[in-house]
Design an enzyme around this catalytic site. Structure first.
Site, PDB file in Angstrom:
ATOM      1  CG  ASP A  36      -2.610  -0.795   0.501  1.00 47.56           C
ATOM      2  OD1 ASP A  36      -2.403  -1.797  -0.204  1.00 47.56           O
ATOM      3  OD2 ASP A  36      -3.427  -0.962   1.318  1.00 47.56           O
TER       4      ASP A  36
ATOM      5  CE  LYS B 189      -4.485   4.188  -0.081  1.00 49.10           C
ATOM      6  NZ  LYS B 189      -3.439   4.922   0.747  1.00 49.10           N
TER       7      LYS B 189
END
Length: 220
Positions: A142, A124
């Protein structure tokens, strides 16, 4: 409507409302692009607003990678304490600064392997950097992306890394970065975690969760 057509309609609706916002919600100085890497490390299990408050002080106190690399770990821990998991995050900040200086000549790398080899950097975080700094099409998963994607029945996958690869197959590359920023905006304004505003949502007719919510209200 096929799943492919429904996803195309969802993406078009997101574009109509939010546009290609492509913005990053974490503050950083583009001239010191490594700041985004450090800010994203701090954002784990923490709100962007809190991180931006902390980095306002942090990047002023430590204006260079050399400053982060030389900072006493206890000092860094105290500076980032309010973001949670501060011990691991402080180690990540210091470690990343040292690696960028020692292995990459002080330049932030764009290679995902080089990024994820750094302490505290997962896919991420690496994809945030690749997308917002280097313009490399990247899927950032997310909490907003995972939750809203699941609710829209685009994918039921809950593992962030697995969901990233699912979305890479389902979404056109032109939407990879904007999908994240659009869903952050949507998750904050309408599809809120605790009180989603399903009835007034522009995606209502494309969202099974919204339809079920409306049906439940109508039968009560």
């Amino acid at each position: 409507m096929t799943k492919k057509k429904r996803i195309t309609s969802i993406l078009a609706a997101l574009d109509d409302v939010y546009g290609d916002i492509g913005r990053c919600y974490l503050n950083f100085d583009p001239a010191r692009n490594w700041q985004l890497l450090l800010a994203t490390i701090l954002s784990a299990q923490c709100t962007d607003d809190r991180v931006n408050i902390v980095t306002t002080y942090l990047f002023d106190k430590y204006p260079s990678l050399q400053d982060f690399a030389a900072a006493p770990i206890e000092e860094l821990e105290e500076a980032v304490r309010s973001t949670g998991f501060y011990r691991n995050k402080a180690l990540g900040l210091k470690g990343c600064a040292q690696i960028i200086l020692d292995k990459h000549g002080g330049e932030l790398p764009s290679d995902i392997g080089a990024l994820t080899a750094m302490p505290g950097v997962g896919r991420k975080t690496a994809n945030v950097v690749r997308g917002h700094i280097f313009g490399i099409p990247s899927i950032v998963v997310d909490t907003h992306v995972k939750r809203v994607t699941n609710k829209l029945d685009i994918s039921a996958e809950t593992d962030p890394e697995k969901l990233e690869f699912v979305l890479m197959k389902l979404l056109p590359k032109s939407h990879w970065i904007r999908y994240n920023t659009q869903l952050i905006a949507h998750g904050r304004k309408i599809c809120k975690a605790r009180a989603p505003e399903c009835d007034g949502c522009f995606l209502h007719d494309l969202c099974d969760a919204a339809k079920k919510s409306s049906l439940t209200k109508n039968t009560q």
